[in-house]
Design an enzyme around this catalytic site. Sequence first.
Site: not given
Length: 537
Positions: A27, A29, A31, A35, A104, A205, A262, A327-328
């Site tokens: 991160d 910035n 928040d 990013d 992606d 994907d 994928e 990530h899954d």
Amino acid sequence: MGEENMENYVWWKHGVVYHLYVRSFKDSNHDGIGDLRGVIERFDYLVQLGIKAIWLSPIYASPMKDYGYDIVNYRAIDPSYGTMEDFQELLALAHAKDIKIVMDMVMNHTSNEHPWFVESRSSIDNPKRDWYIWKNKRNGKVPTNWRSAFGGSAWEWDDATQQYYLHSFLKDQPDLNWRNKDLHHAFFEEIRFWLDLGVDGFRLDVINYIVKDEKFRDNPFIKWGRPTKDRLYSRNRGSSIKIVRKLRQLLDTYEDKMLVGEIYTPPPGNNATVINYLGEGDNALHLAFDFSLIFRFWNAKKYYKCIEAWENNLPEKAWPSYVLSNHDLLRSYNRLGIRRNKLEKAHIASILLLTLRGTPFVYYGEEIGMQNQKIRRKHIKDPLGKKYWPFFSGRDKSRTPMQWSAEDFGGFSSVKPWLPINRNFYRINVVEQEGESNSLLIHYKTLIKLRNTHSALSHGNLTFLQQGEQGVLGYTRIYEEQEIYILLNFNNAKRTISIPSDENWQLLYSTHPHDEKTCQDFIDLGKYEGLILLKID
């Protein structure tokens, strides 16, 4: 021999690809959300790691119902990740460092807020109506028995137009109709936009979902009255491969581009289905993910059978790829045994990943041994976790923020992150491991450097000499005059292994200290030891 001096060097075959989940990387910035500028700030880390490509999770404009896999504008960067100028700066920086950028791309569905769908659902007579899949009721019920991958029916009723639309995932993610030529052309233009910007490739994907049965037949039932997991008619249709071939033709009009797909198949995996999407090896996907290895328990013989099946079934011109986490699915560190020798197993698994024939994909944080983090219900972001808690807590546990240091929030952010950081960040982090000569991070850097500087590891053929007997995998990689021998002990017990006689071997790397740097005839492997030997004259 450095990779720049290797003949026939192809980045997507011979380099290491880093799977970077942008929202959780850095991160910039304050928040709490990772990013693009955060990636830029930490780019030296990626360069020093030795990777040759970065696969970015979706960064397009999105309502974030499925955290970027529900796209509302394929040509815009979501403000939470930055601007198009930030992306172009990252792309230029990567290319200056000889690193490729892979986007992606979600071709199966859009967000229900995408202008295409807004038009499509506005009227049954709208020109874009057929860009999505709409059907009437069948006998007063849903059109088919197809199930969403996220649970429940795959059909959602639209009161305004009195028809159902298809969604293979969330109801907020309506499926596109790839049998419509106008949609086909429009979507290829979205892809061309990124190619013209200089993007080097795409991870596609759920590419095996994009075409459905033209007759909309019900999926077969299993004995207890539910559709089979195979989803015979709602995915893996032959026409989807034809579209992939056309996409390959588009990419081939550009220089040095790549497609990796994928093709998810349920455990224990099905590489025959995956291989269909590679075509003859040079006319469809460049690479395809086979998750069979992820689904295997820690067992050398099972790993061998999985790898051998993949190698034996590949078309002659095709190239394999390997992945341990994404990530899954659960992170590999948490699948390597219940609290027993996880770090030692992680070392062995990484040697396997980085020395097999094929393209290795490393998921962010895998190189420091990041683990799944249990997420309390109030902090769950994943729609699957919200829907199925407490039976399934979702995918957030493998998406937690990158652990850079022992500082507050792991050095990821100066404020509370979008997901809780793993509580072990104070001892498992980049800064800590950069200072330890035997850390997992240093191990990864060393292995990637070996791969980048030894053509046998990046280009060579693969021959197994130990096929899992006594819990040991052993294989050679040979390219031209260079031969390398890898031995991996999956056991918590020592093993003595015979090695090819009348040949001398130099120790290139080991997880354990060795007094002797050369060996002949046999070698003693320590508990969970992995070593790499180079044949010498």
